[in-house]
Design an enzyme around this catalytic site. Structure first.
Site, short mmCIF file in Angstrom:
data_model
loop_
_atom_site.label_atom_id
_atom_site.label_comp_id
_atom_site.label_asym_id
_atom_site.label_seq_id
_atom_site.Cartn_x
_atom_site.Cartn_y
_atom_site.Cartn_z
CE1 TYR A 69 65.14 56.65 26.21
CE2 TYR A 69 64.62 56.16 23.81
CZ TYR A 69 65.12 55.85 25.37
OH TYR A 69 65.64 54.63 25.43
CG LEU A 70 68.14 64.14 23.35
CD1 LEU A 70 69.34 65.03 23.22
CD2 LEU A 70 67.05 64.92 22.89
CD GLU A 115 71.89 58.59 13.96
OE1 GLU A 115 71.77 58.67 12.48
OE2 GLU A 115 72.43 57.67 14.29
CG HIS A 160 66.12 65.14 19.34
ND1 HIS A 160 65.89 63.76 19.59
CD2 HIS A 160 65.00 65.78 19.70
CE1 HIS A 160 64.63 63.70 19.75
NE2 HIS A 160 64.03 64.71 20.03
CE LYS A 170 68.18 57.99 12.49
NZ LYS A 170 68.54 56.83 13.27
CB SER A 178 61.38 60.05 21.51
OG SER A 178 62.29 61.24 21.19
#
Ligand code: AMP
Length: 283
Positions: free
Chosen positions: A32-33, A35, A37, A183, A185
């Site tokens: 559930y990538l 920015e 990741h 950020k 998931s």
């Protein structure tokens, strides 16, 4: 970019790359990538090839945690990996990683004793075990981890040192939303009101960072202020706020030195983590 699901396929591809003398970067994720990741994947393109693993690791979740509901979307993740410059996705099934009679674990004391290690018993045993397995499968030259999970980064560095694993661990900065929320998931769990409320975590930590910059030396005073700010948000419930040594994860009372100030906060039912590292005040 290739997507494979078996250990055998990864080994064949990596063996071929190594025969060609290519260097390999590795970014382990639960998918559930976003920015955050992608920033790790982009950094990893300093290697000749980049492998991303996408695996929601069942053994790092507690019995009442969100393993079943954790967001999963391989198609979406494939696009994000491609965009960021990955060469190979390894997306194994649970049974590919864990045989029915799986019984060997990597466990640690010390850096796992505080923060999330204290609040999520068994979590880091699951993390260390899966990351060890993934290192054995991918055999990367370098592996990339986010400062977002600062304790995890310290734990992996310790594990690699203690077990003499031949991988260089590279820590990467926290990527944030425009309003400062780190950020994650798990941000997808937040309702509209919760999303607005969640910004209190990064705002309170930022105030803490400035306090240290302005000469605050007392961890107690710092934590009291951050606590007060977060408690002013009715949707927020603090799991922990602590100041620890950034490498050993041992609590500190004085804010000189390399100090990790870490918070875990429930916003509604969603548990979010954030942190900053201070290298001591100038005053
Ligand atoms: P996860 O998929 O949550 O297991 O995260 C995989 C990797 O991405 C870990 O090394 C995380 O620390 C990193 N990561 C997650 N969120 C962020 C972020 N906001 N900024 C930088 N790295 C992140």
């Amino acid at each position: 970019m290739q997507i494979v699901k078996t250990i055998k396929e990864v080994r064949e591809i990596v063996t071929d790359w190594k025969k060609q003398g290519l260097t390999i970067g590795f970014v382990p994720t639960m998918g559930y990538l976003h920015e955050g990741h992608q920033s790790l994947i982009k950094r990893s393109t300093e290697n000749d090839r980049t492998v991303v693993s996408i695996f929601v690791n069942p053994i790092q979740f507690g019995p009442n945690e969100d393993f079943a509901s954790y967001p999963r979307d391989l198609e979406r993740d494939t696009k994000k990996c491609e965009e960021a410059g990955a060469d190979l996705i390894f997306a194994p099934s649970d049974s590919e990683m864990y045989a029915d009679d799986f019984s060997t674990y990597v466990d640690m004391t010390g850096p796992t004793d505080e923060l999330c290690g204290l609040k999520r018993p068994g979590h880091f045993k699951g993390v260390c075990t899966v990351v060890s397995k993934l290192f054995n499968i991918v055999t990367p030259d370098r592996a990339y981890f986010g400062q977002k999970d600062a304790q995890q980064l310290a734990v992996i560095k310790r594990m690699v040192r203690d077990l003499s694993i031949g991988v260089e661990i590279v820590g990467c900065p926290i990527i944030r939303e425009a309003d400062g929320l780190a950020k994650s998931s798990r941000n997808t769990y937040l309702s509209e009101d919760e999303r607005k409320a969640a910004v209190v975590i990064s705002k309170a930590l930022e105030t803490g960072r400035k306090m240290i910059e302005n000469g605050e030396k007392s961890a107690e005073t710092l934590i009291a202020k951050i606590t007060e700010l977060i408690q002013s948000e009715p949707l927020a419930k603090i799991d922990y706020i602590k100041a620890v040594d950034a490498d050993s994860i041992v609590p500190v009372s004085n804010l000189d030195g390399n100090v990790l100030v870490a918070a875990a906060v429930y916003i509604g039912k969603t548990r979010l983590i954030d942190n900053f590292i201070s290298e001591g005040s100038e005053k």
